[in-house]
Design a protein around this motif. Structure first.
Motif, PDB file in Angstrom:
ATOM      1  N   LYS A  49       0.828  -1.213   0.000  1.00 53.93           N
ATOM      2  CA  LYS A  49       0.000   0.000   0.000  1.00 53.93           C
ATOM      3  C   LYS A  49       0.858   1.258   0.000  1.00 53.93           C
ATOM      4  CE  LYS A  49      -3.996  -2.116   2.286  1.00 53.93           C
ATOM      5  NZ  LYS A  49      -4.816  -2.171   3.530  1.00 53.93           N
ATOM      6  N   GLU A  50       1.967   1.226   0.729  1.00 52.43           N
ATOM      7  CA  GLU A  50       2.853   2.392   0.792  1.00 52.43           C
ATOM      8  C   GLU A  50       3.466   2.689  -0.574  1.00 52.43           C
ATOM      9  OE1 GLU A  50       4.583   5.633   2.620  1.00 52.43           O
ATOM     10  OE2 GLU A  50       3.144   4.212   3.486  1.00 52.43           O
ATOM     11  N   VAL A  51       3.884   1.645  -1.282  1.00 48.95           N
ATOM     12  CA  VAL A  51       4.480   1.831  -2.609  1.00 48.95           C
ATOM     13  C   VAL A  51       3.428   2.330  -3.601  1.00 48.95           C
ATOM     14  CG1 VAL A  51       5.579   0.662  -4.557  1.00 48.95           C
ATOM     15  CG2 VAL A  51       6.304   0.134  -2.220  1.00 48.95           C
ATOM     16  N   VAL A  52       2.237   1.740  -3.567  1.00 49.26           N
ATOM     17  CA  VAL A  52       1.157   2.176  -4.465  1.00 49.26           C
ATOM     18  C   VAL A  52       0.802   3.637  -4.191  1.00 49.26           C
ATOM     19  CG1 VAL A  52      -1.267   1.846  -5.085  1.00 49.26           C
ATOM     20  CG2 VAL A  52       0.222  -0.143  -4.777  1.00 49.26           C
ATOM     21  N   HIS A  53       0.736   4.003  -2.918  1.00 47.50           N
ATOM     22  CA  HIS A  53       0.448   5.397  -2.561  1.00 47.50           C
ATOM     23  C   HIS A  53       1.521   6.325  -3.130  1.00 47.50           C
ATOM     24  CE1 HIS A  53      -0.745   8.887  -0.180  1.00 47.50           C
ATOM     25  NE2 HIS A  53       0.517   9.007   0.199  1.00 47.50           N
ATOM     26  N   HIS A  54       2.775   5.887  -3.077  1.00 51.59           N
ATOM     27  CA  HIS A  54       3.879   6.715  -3.569  1.00 51.59           C
ATOM     28  C   HIS A  54       3.746   6.973  -5.071  1.00 51.59           C
ATOM     29  CE1 HIS A  54       7.969   8.360  -3.639  1.00 51.59           C
ATOM     30  NE2 HIS A  54       8.145   7.673  -4.754  1.00 51.59           N
ATOM     31  N   VAL A  55       3.474   5.927  -5.859  1.00 53.43           N
ATOM     32  CA  VAL A  55       3.399   6.128  -7.313  1.00 53.43           C
ATOM     33  C   VAL A  55       2.188   6.977  -7.686  1.00 53.43           C
ATOM     34  CG1 VAL A  55       4.674   4.028  -7.875  1.00 53.43           C
ATOM     35  CG2 VAL A  55       2.184   3.932  -7.715  1.00 53.43           C
ATOM     36  N   LYS A  56       1.173   6.991  -6.844  1.00 59.39           N
ATOM     37  CA  LYS A  56       0.000   7.820  -7.127  1.00 59.39           C
ATOM     38  C   LYS A  56       0.261   9.304  -6.880  1.00 59.39           C
ATOM     39  CE  LYS A  56      -3.589   4.313  -6.630  1.00 59.39           C
ATOM     40  NZ  LYS A  56      -4.805   3.862  -5.905  1.00 59.39           N
ATOM     41  N   ILE A  63      11.902  -1.672  -7.489  1.00 59.15           N
ATOM     42  CA  ILE A  63      12.283  -2.520  -6.362  1.00 59.15           C
ATOM     43  C   ILE A  63      13.192  -3.629  -6.878  1.00 59.15           C
ATOM     44  CG2 ILE A  63      11.456  -4.028  -4.516  1.00 59.15           C
ATOM     45  CD1 ILE A  63       8.724  -2.620  -4.776  1.00 59.15           C
ATOM     46  N   SER A  64      14.351  -3.790  -6.260  1.00 57.70           N
ATOM     47  CA  SER A  64      15.240  -4.901  -6.584  1.00 57.70           C
ATOM     48  C   SER A  64      15.000  -6.016  -5.576  1.00 57.70           C
ATOM     49  CB  SER A  64      16.705  -4.453  -6.538  1.00 57.70           C
ATOM     50  OG  SER A  64      17.570  -5.515  -6.883  1.00 57.70           O
ATOM     51  N   GLN A  79       3.391 -12.142  -5.296  1.00 54.77           N
ATOM     52  CA  GLN A  79       2.436 -11.729  -4.266  1.00 54.77           C
ATOM     53  C   GLN A  79       2.298 -10.209  -4.219  1.00 54.77           C
ATOM     54  OE1 GLN A  79       0.566 -13.857  -3.244  1.00 54.77           O
ATOM     55  NE2 GLN A  79       1.472 -15.640  -2.243  1.00 54.77           N
ATOM     56  N   PHE A  80       3.403  -9.507  -4.417  1.00 53.20           N
ATOM     57  CA  PHE A  80       3.361  -8.041  -4.424  1.00 53.20           C
ATOM     58  C   PHE A  80       2.492  -7.548  -5.580  1.00 53.20           C
ATOM     59  CE2 PHE A  80       4.519  -3.733  -5.142  1.00 53.20           C
ATOM     60  CZ  PHE A  80       5.026  -3.231  -3.953  1.00 53.20           C
ATOM     61  N   ALA A  81       2.761  -8.070  -6.784  1.00 55.00           N
ATOM     62  CA  ALA A  81       2.015  -7.623  -7.965  1.00 55.00           C
ATOM     63  C   ALA A  81       0.536  -7.970  -7.852  1.00 55.00           C
ATOM     64  CB  ALA A  81       2.623  -8.254  -9.221  1.00 55.00           C
ATOM     65  N   LYS A  82       0.244  -9.138  -7.300  1.00 61.90           N
ATOM     66  CA  LYS A  82      -1.157  -9.562  -7.156  1.00 61.90           C
ATOM     67  C   LYS A  82      -1.917  -8.629  -6.215  1.00 61.90           C
ATOM     68  CE  LYS A  82      -2.245 -13.220  -4.716  1.00 61.90           C
ATOM     69  NZ  LYS A  82      -2.428 -14.624  -4.254  1.00 61.90           N
ATOM     70  N   LYS A  83      -1.253  -8.203  -5.138  1.00 58.82           N
ATOM     71  CA  LYS A  83      -1.911  -7.309  -4.182  1.00 58.82           C
ATOM     72  C   LYS A  83      -2.016  -5.880  -4.715  1.00 58.82           C
ATOM     73  CE  LYS A  83      -0.520  -9.908  -0.051  1.00 58.82           C
ATOM     74  NZ  LYS A  83      -1.886 -10.167   0.451  1.00 58.82           N
ATOM     75  N   ALA A  84      -1.076  -5.492  -5.578  1.00 58.11           N
ATOM     76  CA  ALA A  84      -1.055  -4.117  -6.081  1.00 58.11           C
ATOM     77  C   ALA A  84      -1.958  -3.909  -7.291  1.00 58.11           C
ATOM     78  CB  ALA A  84       0.379  -3.715  -6.444  1.00 58.11           C
ATOM     79  N   TYR A 114       0.123   2.944 -12.473  1.00 63.07           N
ATOM     80  CA  TYR A 114       0.227   2.259 -11.179  1.00 63.07           C
ATOM     81  C   TYR A 114       0.272   0.733 -11.307  1.00 63.07           C
ATOM     82  CZ  TYR A 114      -2.010   6.809 -10.545  1.00 63.07           C
ATOM     83  OH  TYR A 114      -2.356   8.135 -10.655  1.00 63.07           O
ATOM     84  N   THR A 115       0.429   0.226 -12.530  1.00 63.05           N
ATOM     85  CA  THR A 115       0.491  -1.222 -12.729  1.00 63.05           C
ATOM     86  C   THR A 115       1.874  -1.749 -12.345  1.00 63.05           C
ATOM     87  OG1 THR A 115      -1.085  -1.121 -14.556  1.00 63.05           O
ATOM     88  CG2 THR A 115       0.273  -3.096 -14.408  1.00 63.05           C
ATOM     89  N   PRO A 116       1.950  -2.826 -11.555  1.00 60.09           N
ATOM     90  CA  PRO A 116       3.251  -3.440 -11.267  1.00 60.09           C
ATOM     91  C   PRO A 116       3.716  -4.314 -12.430  1.00 60.09           C
ATOM     92  CG  PRO A 116       1.512  -4.618 -10.114  1.00 60.09           C
ATOM     93  CD  PRO A 116       0.851  -3.456 -10.801  1.00 60.09           C
ATOM     94  N   VAL A 117       5.004  -4.228 -12.744  1.00 62.04           N
ATOM     95  CA  VAL A 117       5.615  -5.054 -13.785  1.00 62.04           C
ATOM     96  C   VAL A 117       6.780  -5.810 -13.155  1.00 62.04           C
ATOM     97  CG1 VAL A 117       6.819  -5.084 -16.003  1.00 62.04           C
ATOM     98  CG2 VAL A 117       4.964  -3.436 -15.603  1.00 62.04           C
ATOM     99  N   VAL A 118       6.711  -7.134 -13.187  1.00 58.14           N
ATOM    100  CA  VAL A 118       7.751  -7.975 -12.602  1.00 58.14           C
ATOM    101  C   VAL A 118       8.685  -8.457 -13.706  1.00 58.14           C
ATOM    102  CG1 VAL A 118       8.262 -10.097 -11.331  1.00 58.14           C
ATOM    103  CG2 VAL A 118       6.224  -8.749 -10.759  1.00 58.14           C
ATOM    104  N   VAL A 119       9.982  -8.199 -13.541  1.00 57.58           N
ATOM    105  CA  VAL A 119      10.984  -8.704 -14.481  1.00 57.58           C
ATOM    106  C   VAL A 119      11.682  -9.874 -13.798  1.00 57.58           C
ATOM    107  CG1 VAL A 119      12.921  -8.153 -15.981  1.00 57.58           C
ATOM    108  CG2 VAL A 119      11.279  -6.364 -15.354  1.00 57.58           C
TER     109      VAL A 119
END
Length: 344
Positions: A49-56, A63-64, A79-84, A114-119
């Motif tokens: 939630k903190e990261v999502v709030h930041h990008v908004k 994130i590495s 799990q992070f991407a699924k929750k975000a 605000y979409t998470p992208v996992v590499v």
């Protein structure tokens, strides 16, 4: 110099796979952290939630995610991407083979804000020893100029120091070090404008040298985990806290493996000790080493042999190959001509 600091967390990658942390061990650890360490535990949902709030607030966020093979880097990122992202699915949110710039650009520019992208296997595209490739230059430019896209990018790779120093210091916001399946330590970039080393590696190297940890390959988890976490808390300026994450369900695990098989490269099991696998590793290792010494670089070997970069590097290390030199690509033309001549 920073490699010794990272050895504070990681064992030699050739010595073992991911380590399980039982639920009882996890609960005991967290209880100890809450009682003895003044609430340094970070709820995983709260971190997301903190990261999502930041990008908004009109930012992007990188994130590495680092740790040994099998420790749960991909699981944490999943799990992070699924929750975000309430629209999460693997095809939408994951890049497994990061060697295609158009896929990066497409997801960064075309997915909603605000979409998470996992590499996953980010070493395929951002390995520090290949920092001057066209792909890396394009990616650095893309990440530098994409703030208005407001994306959350999670880069999964074994070592944080495998990222180019300039990329780490300028673009990475959080370093999440997975200690074992389900537990991770979180660090943030130092925003002091007078500090060129944003992750304070040299500072920590000096402290660990005094503490007798420098050069040690002992795993962070096999020593006193609470003692080490408290040491970081009071001494490492970038320390944020400890978090935990859930494992994938059987269905999620199956879907992820199918996704990897469909889109990724084969990852050689460097830890399988069976006789047949050992013989195969020796034969394949000798062949890969010959090609590398003849001029092929790691990325080209990965591409041509359909092996992950991680597997190629592991095989080369087992053959005692110095990975610091740069190769020439024309070896493939010579090898292919040789094969054609041998078949005629």
């Amino acid at each position: 110099m920073s490699e010794d600091f990272e050895s504070f967390f990681l064992e030699n990658e050739e010595e073992g796979e991911g380590q399980d942390i039982s639920q009882s061990e996890k609960e005991a650890l967290l209880e100890s952290l809450k009682v003895k360490s003044n609430q340094i535990f970070i709820p995983f949902d709260g971190l997301v939630k903190e990261v999502v709030h930041h990008v908004k607030q009109n930012y992007d966020f990188i994130i590495s995610v680092n740790g040994n093979k099998g420790d749960g880097k991909s699981t944490l990122a999943y799990q992070f991407a699924k929750k975000a992202d309430k629209h999460f699915n693997l095809a939408r949110n994951f890049i497994y083979n990061g060697s295609d710039y158009s896929e990066f650009e497409g997801k960064i520019k075309n997915l909603p804000q605000y979409t998470p992208v996992v590499v996953d296997e980010a070493i395929e595209s951002l390995y520090s020893q290949e920092w001057n490739t066209t792909l890396q230059r394009n990616l650095s430019k893309l990440f530098t100029t994409s703030r208005k896209q407001n994306k959350i990018v999670l880069l999964c790779m074994p070592f944080f120091t495998d990222l180019n120093a300039g990329f780490r210091n300028k673009l990475v916001d959080l370093w999440v070090q997975v200690l074992g399946r389900g537990v991770a330590v979180v660090f943030r970039r130092d925003e002091n404008i007078f500090n060129a080393d944003k992750w304070n590696f040299e500072f920590m190297q000096k402290l660990l040298s005094k503490r007798g940890k420098a050069g040690s390959r002992s795993r962070f988890l096999t020593t006193n985990i609470l003692q080490n976490i408290n040491y970081l808390r009071w001494n490492y300026p970038n320390f944020v806290g400890v978090t935990t994450f859930e494992q994938l369900s059987e269905e999620e695990e199956k879907n992820y493996l199918n996704f990897v098989n469909d889109t990724g490269k084969f990852e050689f099991d460097l830890y399988d000790g069976s006789v047949k696998t050992k013989e195969l590793k020796q034969s394949l290792g000798r062949a890969v080493a010959w090609l590398y010494k003849s001029g092929a670089d790691v990325k080209k070997l990965s591409e041509k042999l359909n092996l992950s970069v991680y597997s190629v590097r592991g095989l080369l290390k087992r053959e005692g190959v110095d990975l610091r030199r740069k190769g020439k690509l024309e070896v493939w033309e010579r090898a292919e001509n040789y094969m054609k001549g041998g078949l005629e």
